[in-house]
Design an enzyme around this catalytic site. Sequence first.
Site, short mmCIF file in Angstrom:
data_model
loop_
_atom_site.label_atom_id
_atom_site.label_comp_id
_atom_site.label_asym_id
_atom_site.label_seq_id
_atom_site.Cartn_x
_atom_site.Cartn_y
_atom_site.Cartn_z
N ARG A 171 -33.07 39.24 -66.25
CA ARG A 171 -34.14 38.71 -65.39
C ARG A 171 -35.51 39.30 -65.72
O ARG A 171 -36.52 38.79 -65.21
CB ARG A 171 -33.81 38.98 -63.92
CG ARG A 171 -32.89 37.97 -63.23
CD ARG A 171 -33.59 36.65 -62.95
NE ARG A 171 -34.96 36.83 -62.48
CZ ARG A 171 -35.30 37.19 -61.25
NH1 ARG A 171 -34.38 37.38 -60.34
NH2 ARG A 171 -36.57 37.34 -60.93
N ARG A 203 -29.33 42.11 -58.04
CA ARG A 203 -30.02 43.31 -58.50
C ARG A 203 -29.18 44.56 -58.60
O ARG A 203 -29.59 45.54 -59.21
CB ARG A 203 -31.24 43.57 -57.62
CG ARG A 203 -32.38 42.63 -57.95
CD ARG A 203 -33.47 42.72 -56.92
NE ARG A 203 -33.00 42.21 -55.64
CZ ARG A 203 -33.74 42.11 -54.55
NH1 ARG A 203 -34.98 42.53 -54.56
NH2 ARG A 203 -33.26 41.61 -53.44
N ASP A 213 -30.62 29.61 -55.45
CA ASP A 213 -31.15 30.09 -54.18
C ASP A 213 -31.21 28.92 -53.22
O ASP A 213 -31.29 27.76 -53.65
CB ASP A 213 -32.55 30.71 -54.36
CG ASP A 213 -32.93 31.52 -53.12
OD1 ASP A 213 -32.58 32.70 -53.05
OD2 ASP A 213 -33.55 30.94 -52.21
N TYR A 234 -37.77 28.87 -42.95
CA TYR A 234 -38.65 29.16 -44.08
C TYR A 234 -39.79 28.15 -44.16
O TYR A 234 -40.94 28.50 -44.39
CB TYR A 234 -37.87 29.19 -45.41
CG TYR A 234 -37.11 30.49 -45.61
CD1 TYR A 234 -37.78 31.70 -45.75
CD2 TYR A 234 -35.72 30.51 -45.67
CE1 TYR A 234 -37.11 32.89 -45.93
CE2 TYR A 234 -35.04 31.70 -45.85
CZ TYR A 234 -35.73 32.89 -45.98
OH TYR A 234 -35.05 34.06 -46.14
N ARG A 277 -23.90 37.65 -52.86
CA ARG A 277 -24.87 38.29 -53.75
C ARG A 277 -24.20 39.21 -54.78
O ARG A 277 -24.74 40.26 -55.13
CB ARG A 277 -25.90 39.12 -52.95
CG ARG A 277 -26.83 38.30 -52.12
CD ARG A 277 -28.00 37.79 -52.94
NE ARG A 277 -28.79 36.82 -52.20
CZ ARG A 277 -29.88 37.13 -51.51
NH1 ARG A 277 -30.33 38.34 -51.49
NH2 ARG A 277 -30.52 36.19 -50.86
O1 CP3 Z 1 -24.56 35.38 -53.81
C1 CP3 Z 1 -24.88 35.25 -55.01
O2 CP3 Z 1 -24.62 36.10 -55.88
C2 CP3 Z 1 -25.52 33.93 -55.45
C3 CP3 Z 1 -26.90 33.91 -55.47
C4 CP3 Z 1 -27.74 33.73 -54.23
C5 CP3 Z 1 -29.10 34.09 -54.24
N1 CP3 Z 1 -29.67 33.66 -53.09
C6 CP3 Z 1 -29.78 34.75 -55.36
C7 CP3 Z 1 -30.97 35.53 -55.07
C8 CP3 Z 1 -27.48 33.14 -53.01
C9 CP3 Z 1 -26.17 32.60 -52.47
C10 CP3 Z 1 -28.71 33.10 -52.29
C11 CP3 Z 1 -28.86 32.48 -50.99
C12 CP3 Z 1 -30.01 32.87 -50.16
N2 CP3 Z 1 -31.33 32.97 -50.51
C13 CP3 Z 1 -29.91 33.12 -48.79
C14 CP3 Z 1 -28.64 33.05 -48.00
C15 CP3 Z 1 -27.82 34.27 -48.24
C16 CP3 Z 1 -28.31 35.46 -47.48
O3 CP3 Z 1 -28.66 36.44 -48.14
O4 CP3 Z 1 -28.30 35.39 -46.26
C17 CP3 Z 1 -31.19 33.41 -48.31
C18 CP3 Z 1 -31.57 33.77 -46.90
C19 CP3 Z 1 -32.08 33.30 -49.41
C20 CP3 Z 1 -33.55 33.50 -49.41
C21 CP3 Z 1 -33.87 34.63 -50.30
N3 CP3 Z 1 -33.94 34.52 -51.68
C22 CP3 Z 1 -34.08 36.00 -49.97
C23 CP3 Z 1 -34.08 36.56 -48.56
C24 CP3 Z 1 -34.28 36.70 -51.17
C25 CP3 Z 1 -34.44 38.19 -51.38
C26 CP3 Z 1 -35.87 38.60 -51.55
C27 CP3 Z 1 -35.92 40.01 -52.11
O5 CP3 Z 1 -36.48 40.15 -53.22
O6 CP3 Z 1 -35.42 40.93 -51.48
C28 CP3 Z 1 -34.20 35.76 -52.21
C29 CP3 Z 1 -34.30 36.03 -53.64
C30 CP3 Z 1 -32.99 36.12 -54.32
N4 CP3 Z 1 -32.03 35.15 -54.28
C31 CP3 Z 1 -32.55 37.17 -55.17
C32 CP3 Z 1 -31.30 36.79 -55.65
C33 CP3 Z 1 -30.43 37.52 -56.64
C34 CP3 Z 1 -33.33 38.40 -55.53
C35 CP3 Z 1 -34.42 37.98 -56.45
C36 CP3 Z 1 -34.56 38.88 -57.66
O7 CP3 Z 1 -33.55 39.34 -58.22
O8 CP3 Z 1 -35.71 39.06 -58.08
#
Ligand code: CP3
Length: 413
Positions: free
Chosen positions: A108, A99, A144, A219, A95
Amino acid sequence: MTSLESAGVERSHVRMTPGAIAGLRSACPKDSHNGRVARVARRIRHLSLEVAGDPVSFRGTIQSVPDVPNPHEDSAFLLACRRRPVPHTPVWFMRQAGRSLPEYREVRAGIPMMEACARPDLIVEITMQPVRRYAVDAAIFFSDIVVPLKAIGIDLDIKPGVGPVIADPIRDAAAVDRLRPLEPGDVPFVTEAIGELTCELGGTPLIGFAGGPFTLASYLIEGGPSKTHDRTKAIMYGEPGLWARLLDRLADIAIAYLKVQVDAGARAIQIFDSWVGGVSPEDYRRSVLPHSRKIFTALEPHGVPRIHFGVGTGELLGLMGEAGADVVGVDWRVPLDEAVRRVDAGKALQGNLDPAILLAPWDVVAERAREVLAHGRTAEGHVFNLGHGVLPATDPDVLARLTDFVHRESVAR
Ligand code: CP3
């Protein structure tokens, strides 16, 4: 258009002639990095190649150029993944694009997550943001884990502060049967963005990724995030046939999605089975490992390092390696020297500073990072990372300082 594979030519038998390599390189306007060569190669329709030593002329699409000497191979990240000597301990952060970066929040603003994940311009920009800011040794593709599910028609969204939410959860055979295979044409934005990125990134390798089968199943079955995965486990324990069919389809989707990324230029892949840590080792071995193994085995011929990560997976580290990973990701709960004892020989490790440590004063961060490096030295290869993703409240300057610290500390030894 044909591809080498569909023309019945085995990749390992193909060598590009020096003239073809020079031609491709001169077609790269800015530099001659191989990522760029791979991208240009896709557009070339006519190329001189040698197949098993004999010159041939080929018309068609080259998906990637595995036999060209590859400058990425010298990158500290790929060397560590391959357990070779490194100039310094490589570092990237799960990540790292997200954010915590003001420039991320800016691009974004007003754009829903799923829309951002389907726009090549935003994917490229957001993937590049941490690479510009920090001297990280790898980029991770901005996307994602639910993107390929959306691409095959599943009605889902990522709700801010919540995570993925599925409109019609998958809980019976009819719903599983509706999960169709992923075709490269379902994710043209991924191919386009990675093509651009391999150019922009130059020598910095790009990591592609997919969700692990348990995490995606959770999910889909729960319909959204869950702490305990009750319904998921109910199906895993109670309807093993249905469970196996679901995970098999998810494995096939992950394979197709990862192949698209590798063919487009990703130099390593990571499977995020983030929530599989809630499963016992025996159940993991029986109900999850075969499907993860299918993914890793399918990617093997592509020759890219394969990383396998989950949260709270201390008891599963050995099995996650056994599933076929080259690199096992470790969260902060198990020190890396202990993780070394838990995985078989022949694996590198990735991790594992607690992301929350970055919210503490710098002296604490430095001391704990030094410990991670010391424990990491007991591994055959070590990629420095956090034990999970960067927390949104993290100060980007601390990540910049930590990257430099890891590099300097590991060179000094
Ligand atoms: O690592 C990186 O920088 C690459 C981007 C990345 C995202 N999601 C961007 C994202 C990666 C590798 C993921 C994978 C992902 N998505 C996982 C596995 C990694 C982990 O964290 O264990 C999982 C479980 C998800 C599912 C998911 N998507 C979650 C739990 C969330 C967060 C929800 C929240 O708002 O707290 C997301 C959304 C997400 N994916 C965000 C980002 C940058 C945040 C969304 C935003 O910025 O509005």
